[in-house]
Design a protein around this motif. Structure first.
Motif, PDB file in Angstrom:
ATOM      1  N   GLY A  50     -16.176 -66.905  16.646  1.00 28.06           N
ATOM      2  CA  GLY A  50     -16.461 -65.544  16.211  1.00 28.06           C
ATOM      3  C   GLY A  50     -17.233 -65.403  14.924  1.00 28.06           C
ATOM      4  O   GLY A  50     -17.801 -64.350  14.649  1.00 28.06           O
ATOM      5  N   TRP A  55     -16.472 -61.640  13.806  1.00 28.32           N
ATOM      6  CA  TRP A  55     -15.099 -61.440  14.285  1.00 28.32           C
ATOM      7  C   TRP A  55     -14.187 -61.721  13.105  1.00 28.32           C
ATOM      8  O   TRP A  55     -13.804 -62.855  12.876  1.00 28.32           O
ATOM      9  CB  TRP A  55     -14.739 -62.419  15.396  1.00 28.32           C
ATOM     10  N   TYR A 104     -11.088 -62.655  24.692  1.00 24.92           N
ATOM     11  CA  TYR A 104     -12.134 -63.262  23.868  1.00 24.92           C
ATOM     12  C   TYR A 104     -12.883 -64.260  24.723  1.00 24.92           C
ATOM     13  O   TYR A 104     -12.303 -64.897  25.594  1.00 24.92           O
ATOM     14  CB  TYR A 104     -11.553 -63.950  22.620  1.00 24.92           C
TER      15      TYR A 104
END
Length: 166
Positions: A50, A55, A104
């Motif tokens: 991420g 993220w 995810y």
């Protein structure tokens, strides 16, 4: 892209396993479920994959919250390895209504652009359909994500059913 521009969120779904347009397995790429749950591993994967896409929302969570999130029966994690190195991962979350959410999904920075995403997504979708009585697989992505993400989801047979401006 600057944060002053509006972000578009795309919600995608697949409503039957026959809609999957799979991608073949690239040489040397193995996707394995992490069957023994360990929240620190999920946190590491979230950070590794991420980081380029900001993220950050979950990085500040305390250990107890990560453990509650990652070690539930309703969450399963698969990791892609290329020659022993983590190339990417996905998490599937089983919802009460027969939906499975791809919570995810992504590749580690070193492995972006090598043609691994299509196969990893194929594995995510197949695994979602094989889990219990799945009737729909969902995912969402946005314009801050990798530019190829939306195309990958669509190319595998997922359909956009809603968009939102943030």
């Amino acid at each position: 892209m600057s944060h002053s521009e509006p972000v578009t969120i795309y919600y995608l779904e697949m409503t039957a396993p026959e809609q999957l347009c799979g991608k073949p397995k690239p040489e040397g790429l193995d996707v394995i479920e992490a069957e023994l749950k360990e929240f620190r591993f999920n946190r590491y994967l979230y950070q590794l994959v991420g980081e380029p896409w900001q993220w950050t929302d979950k990085l500040q969570l305390p250990d107890a919250e990560w453990q509650r999130y990652a070690e539930r029966d309703a969450l399963r994690t698969w990791v892609a390895y290329h020659r022993g190195t983590i190339a990417g991962y996905f998490e599937l979350e089983q919802q009460a209504d027969g939906d499975v959410q791809i919570a995810y999904f992504g590749l580690a920075p070193k492995f972006v652009g090598r043609g691994f995403g299509g196969y990893l997504l194929t594995q995510a979708l197949q695994s979602a359909w094989q889990w219990g009585n799945t009737r729909r697989v969902r995912v969402h992505t946005c314009t801050l994500d990798h530019p190829g993400a939306l195309n990958n989801y669509r190319a595998r047979g997922m359909q956009v059913y809603r968009t939102e401006q943030e």
